[in-house]
Write a protein that holds these residues in place. Structure first.
Motif, PDB file in Angstrom:
ATOM      1  N   CYS A  41     -34.920   9.020  96.333  1.00  0.00           N
ATOM      2  CA  CYS A  41     -35.999   9.459  96.557  1.00  0.00           C
ATOM      3  C   CYS A  41     -37.450   8.561  96.547  1.00  0.00           C
ATOM      4  O   CYS A  41     -37.717   8.859  97.822  1.00  0.00           O
ATOM      5  CB  CYS A  41     -36.098  10.437  95.983  1.00  0.00           C
ATOM      6  SG  CYS A  41     -36.848  10.393  94.329  1.00  0.00           S
ATOM      7  N   PHE A  42     -37.396   7.054  96.495  1.00  0.00           N
ATOM      8  CA  PHE A  42     -38.735   6.085  97.031  1.00  0.00           C
ATOM      9  C   PHE A  42     -39.969   6.552  96.475  1.00  0.00           C
ATOM     10  O   PHE A  42     -40.837   6.373  97.115  1.00  0.00           O
ATOM     11  CB  PHE A  42     -38.680   6.027  98.783  1.00  0.00           C
ATOM     12  CG  PHE A  42     -36.988   5.347  98.787  1.00  0.00           C
ATOM     13  CD1 PHE A  42     -35.494   6.319  99.357  1.00  0.00           C
ATOM     14  CD2 PHE A  42     -37.319   3.727  99.314  1.00  0.00           C
ATOM     15  CE1 PHE A  42     -34.482   5.617  99.251  1.00  0.00           C
ATOM     16  CE2 PHE A  42     -36.279   3.398  99.248  1.00  0.00           C
ATOM     17  CZ  PHE A  42     -35.051   3.685  99.421  1.00  0.00           C
ATOM     18  N   ASP A  43     -39.479   7.629  95.606  1.00  0.00           N
ATOM     19  CA  ASP A  43     -40.868   8.305  94.840  1.00  0.00           C
ATOM     20  C   ASP A  43     -41.575   7.489  94.194  1.00  0.00           C
ATOM     21  O   ASP A  43     -42.869   7.711  93.542  1.00  0.00           O
ATOM     22  CB  ASP A  43     -40.995   9.479  94.129  1.00  0.00           C
ATOM     23  CG  ASP A  43     -41.474  10.678  95.292  1.00  0.00           C
ATOM     24  OD1 ASP A  43     -42.252  10.887  96.331  1.00  0.00           O
ATOM     25  OD2 ASP A  43     -41.498  11.795  94.642  1.00  0.00           O
ATOM     26  N   CYS A  98     -37.225   2.530  89.364  1.00  0.00           N
ATOM     27  CA  CYS A  98     -36.193   2.992  89.261  1.00  0.00           C
ATOM     28  C   CYS A  98     -34.985   2.229  89.019  1.00  0.00           C
ATOM     29  O   CYS A  98     -33.441   2.245  88.446  1.00  0.00           O
ATOM     30  CB  CYS A  98     -35.245   4.527  89.289  1.00  0.00           C
ATOM     31  SG  CYS A  98     -34.602   4.640  90.800  1.00  0.00           S
ATOM     32  N   GLN A  99     -34.878   0.937  90.487  1.00  0.00           N
ATOM     33  CA  GLN A  99     -33.899   0.355  90.817  1.00  0.00           C
ATOM     34  C   GLN A  99     -34.220  -1.168  89.955  1.00  0.00           C
ATOM     35  O   GLN A  99     -33.821  -1.549  89.920  1.00  0.00           O
ATOM     36  CB  GLN A  99     -33.625   0.423  92.107  1.00  0.00           C
ATOM     37  CG  GLN A  99     -33.603   1.686  92.951  1.00  0.00           C
ATOM     38  CD  GLN A  99     -31.369   2.387  92.424  1.00  0.00           C
ATOM     39  OE1 GLN A  99     -30.845   1.096  92.865  1.00  0.00           O
ATOM     40  NE2 GLN A  99     -31.598   3.033  91.576  1.00  0.00           N
ATOM     41  N   ARG A 100     -35.785  -1.188  90.487  1.00  0.00           N
ATOM     42  CA  ARG A 100     -35.621  -2.495  89.624  1.00  0.00           C
ATOM     43  C   ARG A 100     -35.731  -3.097  88.072  1.00  0.00           C
ATOM     44  O   ARG A 100     -36.864  -2.802  87.939  1.00  0.00           O
ATOM     45  CB  ARG A 100     -37.275  -3.274  90.522  1.00  0.00           C
ATOM     46  CG  ARG A 100     -37.763  -4.604  89.942  1.00  0.00           C
ATOM     47  CD  ARG A 100     -36.542  -5.514  90.569  1.00  0.00           C
ATOM     48  NE  ARG A 100     -37.232  -6.501  90.813  1.00  0.00           N
ATOM     49  CZ  ARG A 100     -38.649  -6.849  92.222  1.00  0.00           C
ATOM     50  NH1 ARG A 100     -38.715  -6.394  92.513  1.00  0.00           N
ATOM     51  NH2 ARG A 100     -38.592  -8.087  92.304  1.00  0.00           N
ATOM     52  N   ALA A 113     -38.801   1.451  85.596  1.00  0.00           N
ATOM     53  CA  ALA A 113     -39.433   2.985  85.566  1.00  0.00           C
ATOM     54  C   ALA A 113     -39.104   3.507  83.626  1.00  0.00           C
ATOM     55  O   ALA A 113     -40.172   4.445  83.594  1.00  0.00           O
ATOM     56  CB  ALA A 113     -38.487   4.139  86.539  1.00  0.00           C
ATOM     57  N   CYS A 120     -37.437   8.259 102.614  1.00  0.00           N
ATOM     58  CA  CYS A 120     -36.504   8.457 101.778  1.00  0.00           C
ATOM     59  C   CYS A 120     -35.335   8.646 103.018  1.00  0.00           C
ATOM     60  O   CYS A 120     -34.234   8.723 103.005  1.00  0.00           O
ATOM     61  CB  CYS A 120     -36.631   9.519 100.482  1.00  0.00           C
ATOM     62  SG  CYS A 120     -36.357  11.030 101.621  1.00  0.00           S
ATOM     63  N   ASP A 155     -35.324  -4.616  95.787  1.00  0.00           N
ATOM     64  CA  ASP A 155     -36.264  -4.349  97.130  1.00  0.00           C
ATOM     65  C   ASP A 155     -36.979  -5.339  97.026  1.00  0.00           C
ATOM     66  O   ASP A 155     -38.411  -5.374  97.332  1.00  0.00           O
ATOM     67  CB  ASP A 155     -37.274  -3.774  96.884  1.00  0.00           C
ATOM     68  CG  ASP A 155     -36.222  -1.429  96.537  1.00  0.00           C
ATOM     69  OD1 ASP A 155     -35.520  -1.943  97.254  1.00  0.00           O
ATOM     70  OD2 ASP A 155     -36.935  -0.551  96.254  1.00  0.00           O
ATOM     71  N   VAL A 176     -33.708  13.320 101.006  1.00  0.00           N
ATOM     72  CA  VAL A 176     -34.009  14.180  99.438  1.00  0.00           C
ATOM     73  C   VAL A 176     -34.740  15.547 100.925  1.00  0.00           C
ATOM     74  O   VAL A 176     -33.826  16.652  99.997  1.00  0.00           O
ATOM     75  CB  VAL A 176     -35.410  14.150  98.593  1.00  0.00           C
ATOM     76  CG1 VAL A 176     -36.105  15.026  98.480  1.00  0.00           C
ATOM     77  CG2 VAL A 176     -35.129  12.518  98.279  1.00  0.00           C
ATOM     78  N   ASP A 211     -44.331  -1.142  97.794  1.00  0.00           N
ATOM     79  CA  ASP A 211     -43.102  -0.260  98.060  1.00  0.00           C
ATOM     80  C   ASP A 211     -41.350  -1.118  96.936  1.00  0.00           C
ATOM     81  O   ASP A 211     -40.442  -1.299  98.262  1.00  0.00           O
ATOM     82  CB  ASP A 211     -42.420  -0.993  99.506  1.00  0.00           C
ATOM     83  CG  ASP A 211     -43.878  -0.178  99.733  1.00  0.00           C
ATOM     84  OD1 ASP A 211     -44.595   1.119  99.795  1.00  0.00           O
ATOM     85  OD2 ASP A 211     -44.318  -0.138 101.252  1.00  0.00           O
ATOM     86  N   VAL A 212     -42.117  -1.039  95.688  1.00  0.00           N
ATOM     87  CA  VAL A 212     -40.492  -1.721  95.318  1.00  0.00           C
ATOM     88  C   VAL A 212     -39.945  -0.072  94.241  1.00  0.00           C
ATOM     89  O   VAL A 212     -40.746   0.273  93.419  1.00  0.00           O
ATOM     90  CB  VAL A 212     -40.814  -2.760  94.101  1.00  0.00           C
ATOM     91  CG1 VAL A 212     -39.644  -2.816  93.497  1.00  0.00           C
ATOM     92  CG2 VAL A 212     -40.907  -3.777  94.867  1.00  0.00           C
ATOM     93  N   ARG A 213     -38.601   0.178  94.298  1.00  0.00           N
ATOM     94  CA  ARG A 213     -38.445   1.616  93.579  1.00  0.00           C
ATOM     95  C   ARG A 213     -38.297   0.605  92.166  1.00  0.00           C
ATOM     96  O   ARG A 213     -37.150   0.019  91.790  1.00  0.00           O
ATOM     97  CB  ARG A 213     -36.775   2.137  94.071  1.00  0.00           C
ATOM     98  CG  ARG A 213     -37.245   2.708  95.509  1.00  0.00           C
ATOM     99  CD  ARG A 213     -35.282   2.305  96.151  1.00  0.00           C
ATOM    100  NE  ARG A 213     -34.978   1.185  96.531  1.00  0.00           N
ATOM    101  CZ  ARG A 213     -33.856   1.272  96.579  1.00  0.00           C
ATOM    102  NH1 ARG A 213     -33.061   2.663  97.215  1.00  0.00           N
ATOM    103  NH2 ARG A 213     -33.498  -0.125  97.036  1.00  0.00           N
TER     104      ARG A 213
END
Lengths: 83, 382, 440
Positions: A49-51, A65-67, A19, C387, C78, C391, A61-63
């Motif tokens: 949030c998985f957005d 902001c985390q990866r 991100a 989520c 992930d 949220v 489906d990889v976040r």
């Protein structure tokens, strides 16, 4: 560190999340929703949030902001629900 | 004829009973200790199956239900009804012949079951494992969304003048001097009625005991895994052949068999485990692992798919694994409709119709003797 | 075993290690510090006797007869190739923290609208600004450091909008005394805002975001005491990013899985930070929002109590007591008022994942008489997406309660037996079990 974003070679810093690298290059969205086709990017920024889902090295489906990016990662926009 | 009926339990069975009873002209009140469709129904997969049942009373009930559901679905609007068909596959040499034998028996009683030649099975399910040793297609198998179905049935009951009372626990049943039901007792008084339908699912035994007429209904834990939304991966309800064994088994240990299907909303559902742990609310990791393993075995492409959630519920069963549908001979005016185990969603339509027939004195369309309350497995074990 | 390496978890791990326990500290980030210490040079080091499992997500928690079984996946977030391990602990300290609450408003799902915490993580963790012209809106003191961080990355902070009034603190004079130190910190942020000429306005917020494909402008409006929009006060402002934060929601799934009793949406703890589940302790924002100092004090208490061999230091207990008074004052000064529900229009998304609009939610409530959280989810699909209601859960529960007058317990949306996403193939793997030799 070199990665690609939708096929375009991009430079990233070690330790950077997907991100952060995308926002730094001026991109605000990298996914669209499966029902309304709405663009989405960063929202919560802390993995809740998985957005910000994105395709990394062919896996959806990889976040973002985390990866944390690794050298050679291929980042791709996620189109709705992907297998 | 009982003009006023109280249905206890607002799950899919209670909703279907109330729906059929109001259609037959009864005045119906549905009470539930919680919110409607929030117990076993909310933890169901929505199976409307004939494929998993051997010839016998439960298959008769399933066939009747399968005939009734499409008209109900038309009437109720969007309940995600999908007559997608089932595909049962054996993946070992040992499982192939029993599956084909099972199919032959089902065909003899009118089930539409078709052996799928090895070369054609991947036309039906492109992502299915290559390790298929036998496959049977059941075009009659269907799916619906249980909570949408139950709440839509209840909405129709309300439209017809029926009353739904959520968050209304029933403590006991009141009887008159003649020994007949004359009401149910709730916190703020008595709801007078001529008949009570016990549709409490896994808690039907508790309610029957409170009413003074114990029946043996036990809970069995079922867990379902839900993946992230996917494009259409699984076209039918796909099961491995040992599902058939698990349904009728009495083994307390965990049993799993894969039932894998895409849903209208996108996620793939993977069910279902059967585990006897009383009313313990746990979601055991070894159960999740067993489910995941079988699903990946059937559809290797699912290995990289995220699992979003797991949900568990309790399914009601009688010790002989046959539903309990009928009057309680010990208490005139008391009727039971429970014990459907993992098949309650599918069997709800027929159960509602049969209860309405019984309560109104109409001749039931199928023989109800196998489901009667006064059988040893139901009374003596209680 | 300590889950979460923020201020509370770090302090808990340190205290437990110093009390002689064998300690594992599990955290999903690559390095310790949590949201608070992200990118800060003053992050306390992980105690040398603590085994720190970074990049590790706890996805399942099971209480067993002699302790707790925790299932962990370690590796890139992930990724389907993470290493799985099953760990056993005698005592468990949950320090999983909290995340910003975002209230829905028209356009809140446009790219460029982010939570205040998200903007902070980008700014502090990566030196990246979420936009060039940014507006910050919400309630609570956390908005101030976000503004200074953003300004520090070169963004123009157009203004900071506090939905509550400025006088909230007068209602809690005890809290003012108890939190003298924290107040000084907040005053520092306020000074920084003034120095950078960032306007700070109260009783005002962002009620809509506009744009095609991304946010290009917002509408702000003045609010009355109940957070209803004062007609005629709307103003349109050009921005390319919006940061929103209306307090915080605790990350509850592991506590719920452990069976811990909740109170007012937070984990209930006693003076030793013990939860209602034997052997499970909780510290930090999970037990109530109070900031890093209180979290660390709670961590110290929890870590010492969990190790069960020495007395809990009185200074830590006192710090917790003082911190809680201050935290209560903070909460009282920054309530969430029901009027936010009037900001939505029929087509405003309530659930971003499943794209459920307000009209869709109300339709499920009316047509299907969805009278419980579970029924509401399954008839409207709210909270059923990736989520899992993190949220939208509280917002949907409050909207539903407002619409029907019924009771929808937001805690019911926190039941997530799979606490973090795992790939089906990971779930299918044979598990590797590691014992901890009977130590905490």
């Amino acid at each position: 560190m070199k990665v690609t974003v939708d096929g375009v070679p991009t430079v990233a810093r070690p330790g950077q999340t997907v991100a952060a690298a995308l926002i730094e290059r001026g991109q605000t969205s990298w996914r669209d929703t499966r029902i309304g086709g709405r663009p989405r990017g960063l929202f919560c920024g802390i993995g809740v949030c998985f957005d910000c889902l994105v395709v990394v090295n062919g896996v959806p489906d990889v976040r973002a902001c985390q990866r944390v990016l690794a050298d050679g990662d291929e980042i791709r926009t996620q189109r709705g629900a992907e297998l | 004829m009982y003009p006023d009926v109280v249905v206890v339990g607002a799950g899919v069975i209670g909703a279907a009973c109330a729906h059929a009873l109001t259609a037959a002209g009864c005045a119906v009140t549905v009470v539930d200790r919680g919110a409607p469709a929030s117990g076993t129904t909310a933890a169901g997969e929505g199976n409307v199956l004939v494929s998993d049942k051997a010839p016998g009373p439960e298959l008769d009930l399933a066939m009747l239900s399968r005939r009734l559901w499409p008209a109900l679905a038309d009437e109720l609007g969007d309940i995600e009804w999908e007559a997608k068909g089932g595909l049962v596959v054996a993946t070992t040499e040992a499982a192939a012949q029993p599956l084909l034998d099972f199919m032959r028996d089902q065909r003899a009683v009118g089930v539409d079951a078709r052996e799928v030649p090895a070369g054609l099975v991947h036309e039906l399910e492109p992502h299915l494992t290559r390790a298929v040793t036998a496959a049977v297609h059941y075009p009659q198998d269907a799916q619906l969304q249980p909570v949408l179905a139950a709440t839509a049935l209840l909405a129709e009951v309300t439209r017809r003048g029926g009353v739904i009372r959520p968050h209304t626990p029933v403590s006991t049943v009141d009887t008159g001097r003649d020994g007949r039901v004359r009401g149910v007792r709730v916190a703020d008084g008595v709801i007078p009625c001529g008949a009570v339908i016990n549709a409490c699912g896994p808690w039907a035994g508790d309610f029957a005991r409170a009413a003074g007429v114990p029946i043996a209904i036990l809970p069995r834990r079922g867990i379902v895994l839900v993946t992230a939304a996917l494009p259409l991966v699984v076209r039918h309800k796909v099961y491995d052949a040992d599902y058939v064994g698990a349904v009728v088994s009495d083994d307390a240990a965990l049993q799993t068999s894969s039932v894998v299907e895409s849903t209208a909303a996108g996620p793939v559902l993977i069910g279902s485990s059967r585990q006897r742990v009383g009313f313990a609310e746990r979601v055991d990791a070894h159960v999740l692992r067993a489910l995941a393993r079988k699903a990946v075995g059937l559809f290797p492409v699912l290995a990289t798919v995220p699992v979003m959630r797991a949900y568990g519920g309790f399914r009601p069963y009688a010790p002989d694994h046959v539903p309990v549908i009928g009057p309680d001979p010990r208490l005139p005016g008391m009727w039971h409709a429970t014990g459907h185990e993992g098949a309650g969603i599918g069997l709800a339509a027929a159960t509602g119709r049969l209860i309405a027939d019984l309560v109104t004195g109409a001749a039931p369309v199928i023989d109800l003797a196998p489901f009667r309350v006064d059988r040893p497995a139901v009374l003596e074990a209680a | 075993m300590v889950v979460g390496a923020g201020p509370a978890g770090l302090a808990a791990a340190r205290a437990a290690a110093e009390a002689g326990a064998r300690v594992r500290l599990i955290d999903s980030a690559p390095s310790a510090g949590g949201q608070f210490f992200r990118g800060r040079p003053d992050v306390p080091p992980v105690h040398p006797k603590v085994e720190h499992l970074a990049d590790s997500a706890v996805w399942h928690l099971e209480s067993v007869h002699n302790g707790h079984t925790v299932r962990v996946r370690t590796g890139p977030a992930d990724a389907p190739v993470r290493r799985g391990v099953t760990l056993h602990a005698d005592a468990l300290i949950l320090a999983t923290g909290a995340y910003d609450r975002a209230l829905p408003f028209p356009g809140w799902d446009l790219p460029g609208v982010v939570t205040a915490g998200g903007a902070q993580a980008m700014a502090k963790g990566h030196g990246v600004a979420v936009g060039r012209r940014v507006i910050i809106a919400g309630t609570g003191p956390f908005l101030l450091p976000v503004a200074t961080s953003l300004a520090g990355t070169g963004a123009t902070v157009v203004e900071v909008l506090e939905a509550n009034g400025p006088a909230g603190w007068l209602r809690a004079p005890r809290a003012l005394l108890a939190g003298a130190g924290r107040l000084g910190e907040l005053a520092g942020y306020a000074k920084a805002l003034a120095a950078q000429r960032i306007p700070y306005r109260t009783r005002r917020t962002v009620i809509a975001a506009h744009g095609t494909g991304r946010v290009e402008a917002v509408t702000t409006a003045a609010l009355d005491n109940g957070w209803r929009i004062r007609p005629g006060t709307e103003r349109r402002i050009a921005v390319d990013a919006v940061c929103v934060g209306y307090g915080f929601t605790p990350q509850l799934e592991l506590a719920v899985a452990a069976g811990c009793r909740l109170r007012d949406g937070f984990v209930e703890v006693d003076a030793a930070q013990a939860t209602s589940t034997p052997g499970v302790f909780a510290a930090g924002e999970l037990t109530g929002i109070g900031g890093a100092k209180l979290a660390a004090a709670e961590g110290t208490v929890a870590g010492t109590a969990a190790a069960a061999s020495v007395e809990v230091p009185r200074a830590a207990l006192r710090a917790v007591r003082q911190g809680r008074i201050f935290a209560d004052g903070l909460a009282a000064a920054h309530p969430i008022q029901d009027g936010w529900r009037t900001w939505l229009t029929d087509d405003t998304l309530v659930c971003r994942c499943e794209e459920v609009t307000l009209a869709g939610l109300c339709d499920a409530l009316d047509r299907h008489r969805a009278l419980g959280v579970r029924t509401l989810k399954l008839t409207s699909r709210v909270g059923l997406g990736p989520c899992q209601g993190r949220v939208c859960g509280r917002n949907a529960a409050e909207l539903a309660a407002g619409h029907t007058g019924g009771h929808y317990d937001p805690a019911d949306t926190a039941r997530r037996p799979i606490a973090a996403p795992v790939r089906l193939g990971e779930l299918a793997e044979e598990e590797t079990v590691e014992e901890m030799n009977g130590q905490a």
